[in-house]
Scaffold this motif. Structure first.
Motif, PDB file in Angstrom:
ATOM      1  N   ARG A  47       0.734  -1.243  -0.200  1.00  0.00           N
ATOM      2  CA  ARG A  47       0.094   0.013   0.077  1.00  0.00           C
ATOM      3  C   ARG A  47       0.712   1.277  -0.040  1.00  0.00           C
ATOM      4  NH1 ARG A  47      -2.334  -1.581   5.889  1.00  0.00           N
ATOM      5  NH2 ARG A  47      -0.510  -0.697   7.287  1.00  0.00           N
TER       6      ARG A  47
ATOM      7  N   ARG B 124       0.812   5.056   1.303  1.00  0.00           N
ATOM      8  CA  ARG B 124       0.209   6.078   2.420  1.00  0.00           C
ATOM      9  C   ARG B 124       0.589   7.538   1.989  1.00  0.00           C
ATOM     10  NH1 ARG B 124       1.943   5.245   8.189  1.00  0.00           N
ATOM     11  NH2 ARG B 124       3.418   6.874   7.909  1.00  0.00           N
TER      12      ARG B 124
ATOM     13  N   ARG C 114      -8.581  -1.716  -1.323  1.00  0.00           N
ATOM     14  CA  ARG C 114      -8.950  -0.814  -0.380  1.00  0.00           C
ATOM     15  C   ARG C 114      -8.619   0.495  -0.372  1.00  0.00           C
ATOM     16  NH1 ARG C 114      -8.412  -1.963   5.951  1.00  0.00           N
ATOM     17  NH2 ARG C 114      -6.163  -1.389   5.344  1.00  0.00           N
TER      18      ARG C 114
ATOM     19  N   ARG D 126      -8.353   4.091   1.905  1.00  0.00           N
ATOM     20  CA  ARG D 126      -8.567   4.584   3.255  1.00  0.00           C
ATOM     21  C   ARG D 126      -8.177   5.992   3.236  1.00  0.00           C
ATOM     22  NH1 ARG D 126      -5.872   1.336   8.105  1.00  0.00           N
ATOM     23  NH2 ARG D 126      -4.017   2.115   6.973  1.00  0.00           N
TER      24      ARG D 126
ATOM     25  N   SER E 174      -8.112   9.522   6.133  1.00  0.00           N
ATOM     26  CA  SER E 174      -8.202   9.920   7.433  1.00  0.00           C
ATOM     27  C   SER E 174      -9.290  10.837   7.922  1.00  0.00           C
ATOM     28  CB  SER E 174      -6.789  10.449   7.819  1.00  0.00           C
ATOM     29  OG  SER E 174      -6.293  11.601   7.101  1.00  0.00           O
TER      30      SER E 174
ATOM     31  N   LEU F 268     -14.280   1.664   0.397  1.00  0.00           N
ATOM     32  CA  LEU F 268     -13.839   2.874   0.822  1.00  0.00           C
ATOM     33  C   LEU F 268     -14.050   2.951   2.539  1.00  0.00           C
ATOM     34  CD1 LEU F 268     -15.598   5.455  -1.496  1.00  0.00           C
ATOM     35  CD2 LEU F 268     -13.539   4.479  -1.849  1.00  0.00           C
ATOM     36  N   GLU F 269     -13.135   3.510   3.191  1.00  0.00           N
ATOM     37  CA  GLU F 269     -12.815   3.748   4.643  1.00  0.00           C
ATOM     38  C   GLU F 269     -12.858   5.092   4.865  1.00  0.00           C
ATOM     39  OE1 GLU F 269     -10.904   2.204   8.852  1.00  0.00           O
ATOM     40  OE2 GLU F 269     -10.799   0.846   6.953  1.00  0.00           O
TER      41      GLU F 269
ATOM     42  N   ALA G 260     -10.306   6.932   8.872  1.00  0.00           N
ATOM     43  CA  ALA G 260      -9.390   5.852   9.204  1.00  0.00           C
ATOM     44  C   ALA G 260      -8.061   6.370   9.820  1.00  0.00           C
ATOM     45  CB  ALA G 260      -9.096   5.367   7.631  1.00  0.00           C
TER      46      ALA G 260
ATOM     47  N   SER H 226      -4.565   7.543   5.506  1.00  0.00           N
ATOM     48  CA  SER H 226      -4.925   7.735   4.224  1.00  0.00           C
ATOM     49  C   SER H 226      -3.977   6.810   3.173  1.00  0.00           C
ATOM     50  CB  SER H 226      -4.903   9.029   3.704  1.00  0.00           C
ATOM     51  OG  SER H 226      -5.789   9.969   4.583  1.00  0.00           O
TER      52      SER H 226
ATOM     53  N   GLU I 126      -4.370   0.128  -1.154  1.00  0.00           N
ATOM     54  CA  GLU I 126      -3.995  -1.050  -0.920  1.00  0.00           C
ATOM     55  C   GLU I 126      -4.157  -1.903  -2.220  1.00  0.00           C
ATOM     56  OE1 GLU I 126      -3.639  -4.914   2.203  1.00  0.00           O
ATOM     57  OE2 GLU I 126      -5.172  -3.518   2.186  1.00  0.00           O
TER      58      GLU I 126
END
Length: 341
Positions: A126, A128, A167, A169, A171, A189-190, A193, A196, A199
């Motif tokens: 992933r 970030r 996924r 994500r 924040s 989507l999350e 989190a 950010s 993945e």
């Protein structure tokens, strides 16, 4: 290297934001005037601006356009140019995993602050993203979304396949309508989190790029290195931690307590400030070792020497870490590079 300076970034991203606002009917000159910029400042490929100025521009653009998804729309702007060697390094990478690593290595071409970080996961890898700034601003949502959206779209273009993240994500809190996010990322989507990031699976991380070219890649890497070397040094906490670890990896004491002592900070304070910026000490050490390992393996050094330089007490521990990073052994990696693979 030039004297230290406050963190700054290439004017390219500000130009993207301005063009997205212009496309929605905002006069470019007025928006520049509102935040104290000139259009000519953004048209120079070597121009750099303070992060706070970019935040001001994006927040003003959102206010003038009413565009709640400005970051996603910035990602759709065609801004690829021959003056951006870091992007050309990514374009000519062998596959996504290599492209993500190279993007992190040369990210200072785009901006200071080590905003991007590659992390291995049990399912794949992933990327970030952490916005730069002492505190959260509304602009940071759009900066995060343009960064992750460009990655998601770029993977599909560079592989020629309909690659979707496992996924996505964020924040920050979700916007009122996430329909555009669902269509663009095409995955779970999350929001709200811990970090950010996007993945990708192991299979997609190793998917070859359609423009992979080892020779051109080496040329663009050289250009990107030269750009980074000409940039002024930046005094950031993560940068100071990395530099102290780099100095002490080979045979020194690079424990967290020792690094905190060298930086004249209480360990708890250092841990808290790193966490505020979205980093952990273990993650910084892992990232630095991963970055240095490739350069060392391309020199005429034994595996034991490389292991020592990276601070491993046992070459077997280095072997395990390298296979986790690159899904191949150090020996196989060296042979592939020697043969131009």
């Amino acid at each position: 290297m030039a004297p230290s300076a406050p963190p700054s970034l290439s004017a390219r991203l500000a130009r993207q934001g301005l063009l997205a606002a212009v496309k929605r009917g905002v006069p470019a000159e007025q928006l520049c005037l509102d935040v104290g910029l000139r259009w000519a400042d953004l048209d120079d490929p070597e121009s750099r601006i303070p992060y706070a100025l970019l935040d001001d521009l994006l927040e003003r653009a959102v206010a003038l356009t009413g565009d709640d998804n400005l970051g996603l729309h910035m990602a759709g702007m065609d801004v690829m140019d021959a003056d951006d060697p870091a992007s050309l390094v990514i374009l000519t990478s062998a596959h996504l995993r290599e492209a993500m690593e190279r993007g992190c290595r040369y990210q200072r071409v785009w901006g200071d602050g080590e905003r991007f970080l590659v992390e291995d996961t049990s399912r794949g890898v992933r990327m970030r993203f952490t916005p730069v700034g002492p505190s959260w601003r509304p602009a940071h949502r759009h900066l995060t979304e343009v960064a992750l959206a460009q990655l998601a779209q770029g993977v599909r273009i560079f592989t020629g396949a309909d690659v979707r993240p496992l996924r996505a994500r964020f924040s920050h809190a979700p916007p009122g309508n996430v329909g555009e996010h669902e269509a663009l990322f095409g995955c779970a989507l999350e929001f709200n989190a811990p970090a950010s990031d996007l993945e990708f699976s192991h299979e997609d991380a190793d998917r070859p790029f359609v423009h992979a070219d080892a020779l051109l890649h080496a040329v663009f890497e050289h250009q990107a290195r030269r750009v980074v070397e000409r940039l002024p040094g930046v005094d950031t906490l993560v940068g100071r931690v990395r530099e102290q670890v780099r100095r002490t990896l080979a045979g020194g004491d690079f424990s967290f307590v020792a690094v905190a002592r060298a930086l004249r900070m209480p360990p708890r304070t250092l841990q808290r400030q790193l966490a505020t910026e979205g980093y952990t000490y273990a993650g910084i050490v892992e990232s630095l070792r991963r970055e240095l390992s490739q350069g060392y393996l391309q020199r005429r050094m034994s595996i034991a020497e490389v292991s020592f330089l990276l601070g491993y007490a046992d070459p077997a521990a280095f072997h395990r870490a390298f296979k986790r990073w690159w899904r191949t052994s150090p020996e196989a990696f060296r042979r592939a590079r020697a043969s131009g693979g």
